[in-house]
Design a protein around this motif. Structure first.
Motif, mmCIF file in Angstrom:
data_model
loop_
_atom_site.group_PDB
_atom_site.id
_atom_site.type_symbol
_atom_site.label_atom_id
_atom_site.label_comp_id
_atom_site.label_asym_id
_atom_site.label_seq_id
_atom_site.Cartn_x
_atom_site.Cartn_y
_atom_site.Cartn_z
ATOM 1 N N GLU A 1 0.472 -1.041 0.019
ATOM 2 C CA GLU A 1 -0.214 -0.045 -0.050
ATOM 3 C C GLU A 1 0.899 1.409 0.052
ATOM 4 O O GLU A 1 0.197 2.484 0.290
ATOM 5 N N GLN A 2 2.063 1.237 -0.206
ATOM 6 C CA GLN A 2 3.001 2.380 -0.067
ATOM 7 C C GLN A 2 2.764 3.431 -0.972
ATOM 8 O O GLN A 2 2.909 4.674 -0.939
ATOM 9 N N HIS A 3 2.201 3.227 -2.195
ATOM 10 C CA HIS A 3 1.929 4.061 -3.201
ATOM 11 C C HIS A 3 0.382 4.708 -3.190
ATOM 12 O O HIS A 3 -0.107 4.977 -4.368
ATOM 13 N N LYS A 4 -0.419 4.183 -2.283
ATOM 14 C CA LYS A 4 -1.522 4.635 -2.329
ATOM 15 C C LYS A 4 -1.862 5.925 -1.994
ATOM 16 O O LYS A 4 -1.185 6.504 -1.033
ATOM 17 N N LEU A 5 -2.624 6.690 -2.651
ATOM 18 C CA LEU A 5 -2.729 8.221 -2.402
ATOM 19 C C LEU A 5 -3.620 8.672 -1.081
ATOM 20 O O LEU A 5 -3.426 9.364 -0.599
ATOM 21 N N THR A 6 -4.695 7.566 -1.246
ATOM 22 C CA THR A 6 -5.838 8.011 -0.127
ATOM 23 C C THR A 6 -5.701 7.141 1.011
ATOM 24 O O THR A 6 -5.030 6.276 1.041
ATOM 25 N N HIS A 7 -6.315 7.469 2.233
ATOM 26 C CA HIS A 7 -6.390 6.514 3.275
ATOM 27 C C HIS A 7 -6.761 5.181 3.127
ATOM 28 O O HIS A 7 -7.586 4.877 2.328
ATOM 29 N N TYR A 8 -5.736 4.238 3.679
ATOM 30 C CA TYR A 8 -6.038 2.925 3.779
ATOM 31 C C TYR A 8 -6.489 2.378 4.935
ATOM 32 O O TYR A 8 -6.348 2.615 6.053
ATOM 33 N N THR A 9 -7.824 1.437 4.687
ATOM 34 C CA THR A 9 -8.056 0.718 5.872
ATOM 35 C C THR A 9 -8.222 -0.683 5.368
ATOM 36 O O THR A 9 -8.972 -1.042 4.180
ATOM 37 N N GLY A 10 -7.526 -1.699 6.026
ATOM 38 C CA GLY A 10 -7.340 -3.013 5.654
ATOM 39 C C GLY A 10 -8.636 -3.853 6.415
ATOM 40 O O GLY A 10 -9.295 -3.291 7.382
ATOM 41 N N ASN A 11 -8.826 -4.923 5.526
ATOM 42 C CA ASN A 11 -9.970 -5.726 6.120
ATOM 43 C C ASN A 11 -9.541 -6.487 7.407
ATOM 44 O O ASN A 11 -8.759 -7.186 7.353
ATOM 45 N N GLY A 12 -10.438 -5.982 8.342
ATOM 46 C CA GLY A 12 -10.072 -6.826 9.506
ATOM 47 C C GLY A 12 -9.055 -6.128 10.387
ATOM 48 O O GLY A 12 -8.742 -6.321 11.535
ATOM 49 N N ASN A 13 -8.492 -4.989 9.936
ATOM 50 C CA ASN A 13 -7.466 -4.491 10.708
ATOM 51 C C ASN A 13 -7.954 -3.489 12.021
ATOM 52 O O ASN A 13 -9.116 -3.227 11.956
ATOM 53 N N SER A 14 -7.026 -3.781 13.023
ATOM 54 C CA SER A 14 -7.254 -2.833 14.220
ATOM 55 C C SER A 14 -6.921 -1.371 13.720
ATOM 56 O O SER A 14 -6.243 -1.087 12.603
ATOM 57 N N LYS A 15 -7.344 -0.244 14.535
ATOM 58 C CA LYS A 15 -6.906 1.080 14.255
ATOM 59 C C LYS A 15 -5.559 1.314 14.229
ATOM 60 O O LYS A 15 -4.988 1.914 13.300
ATOM 61 N N ALA A 16 -4.748 0.405 15.219
ATOM 62 C CA ALA A 16 -3.163 0.639 15.213
ATOM 63 C C ALA A 16 -2.707 0.164 13.809
ATOM 64 O O ALA A 16 -1.779 0.799 13.566
ATOM 65 N N ILE A 17 -2.930 -1.008 13.489
ATOM 66 C CA ILE A 17 -2.451 -1.452 12.009
ATOM 67 C C ILE A 17 -2.552 -0.409 10.953
ATOM 68 O O ILE A 17 -1.759 -0.201 10.464
ATOM 69 N N ASP A 18 -3.870 -0.153 10.980
ATOM 70 C CA ASP A 18 -4.285 0.826 9.668
ATOM 71 C C ASP A 18 -3.260 2.182 10.178
ATOM 72 O O ASP A 18 -2.798 2.992 9.018
ATOM 73 N N ALA A 19 -3.110 2.635 11.269
ATOM 74 C CA ALA A 19 -2.258 3.658 11.468
ATOM 75 C C ALA A 19 -1.020 3.435 11.149
ATOM 76 O O ALA A 19 -0.147 4.807 10.625
ATOM 77 N N ILE A 20 -0.332 2.460 11.309
ATOM 78 C CA ILE A 20 1.091 2.347 11.030
ATOM 79 C C ILE A 20 1.061 2.222 9.467
ATOM 80 O O ILE A 20 2.219 2.763 8.759
ATOM 81 N N VAL A 21 0.313 1.397 8.855
ATOM 82 C CA VAL A 21 0.655 1.339 7.060
ATOM 83 C C VAL A 21 0.303 2.851 6.783
ATOM 84 O O VAL A 21 0.906 3.207 5.737
ATOM 85 N N ASN A 22 -0.660 3.552 7.129
ATOM 86 C CA ASN A 22 -0.706 4.932 6.604
ATOM 87 C C ASN A 22 0.256 6.001 6.930
ATOM 88 O O ASN A 22 0.604 6.701 6.122
#
Length: 212
Positions: A127-148
């Motif tokens: 997801e490194q080249h995604k321009l907009t906010h990323y929300t992963g299926n089944g992810n916790s808010k912490a995981i999404d925050a790390i990826v974003n």
């Protein structure tokens, strides 16, 4: 305004910000792929890029993340070490899958991270080249925050702050003062003709790495 593009001094002391000039996890994992990047200048350009990315990601990761993942910055450093290596290891302009394969191979061989951490690293790379906010299926808010955080950090570095999301201009300035780009951005541009010298269509395969 962008101090890198417009060439002005923000006047903010650089020591106000944490800028990584080394990181044990990043450097350890980069050694795993060092034979695949035999050119010393290219290796240093990539290492400095990785250090700037983890510097920016550290700033962007919310504090609540560390309650769930105390070692979040180590997971980030591990993932970032591999996030573009497919350019060298597989000679792929569409390098995301190749970079994930390299990460999974080396990390599982070393046995330093749990599968949950490997999955976070996989999402960081993909997801490194995604321009907009990323929300992963089944992810916790912490995981999404790390990826974003890494997603934003990578965009900030690749665009030299033209796209910088919430990063302050003085942090960009401090990072580039300590970690010179050393031709990193030109190197990325040159990979097109280098890996696909006779095919424009082949060069366009790099567009597959981007997501809206």
């Amino acid at each position: 305004l962008n101090p890198l593009v417009f060439g002005f001094d923000t006047g903010v002391p650089h020591d106000k910000f944490l800028v990584f000039d080394k990181h044990f996890m990043l450097d350890g994992e980069l050694e795993s792929v060092r034979p695949d990047i035999p050119n010393d200048e290219e290796f240093q350009r990539y290492r400095n890029h990785c250090l700037r990315v983890i510097t920016f990601a550290k700033y962007l990761i919310p504090e609540f993340v560390y309650d769930e993942y105390p070692s979040a910055i180590n997971i980030v450093a591990m993932a970032v070490a591999y996030h573009r290596v497919g350019l060298w290891t597989d000679g792929e302009l569409n390098y995301l899958a190749a970079s994930v394969r390299q990460m999974e191979f080396h990390i599982r061989k070393e046995g330093l991270f749990e599968e949950t951490h490997i999955d976070i690293a996989r999402q960081i790379i993909v997801e490194q080249h995604k321009l907009t906010h990323y929300t992963g299926n089944g992810n916790s808010k912490a995981i999404d925050a790390i990826v974003n955080a890494v997603r934003k950090a990578d965009w900030a570095d690749v665009t030299m702050g033209i796209i910088r999301y919430d990063l302050p201009a003085p942090l960009l300035e401090a990072a580039y003062a300590k970690l010179d780009s050393s031709g990193f951005h030109q190197m990325l541009i040159d990979f097109g003709p280098r890996l696909s010298p006779s095919s424009l269509i082949g060069r366009l395969s790099i567009l597959k790495i981007f997501k809206f």
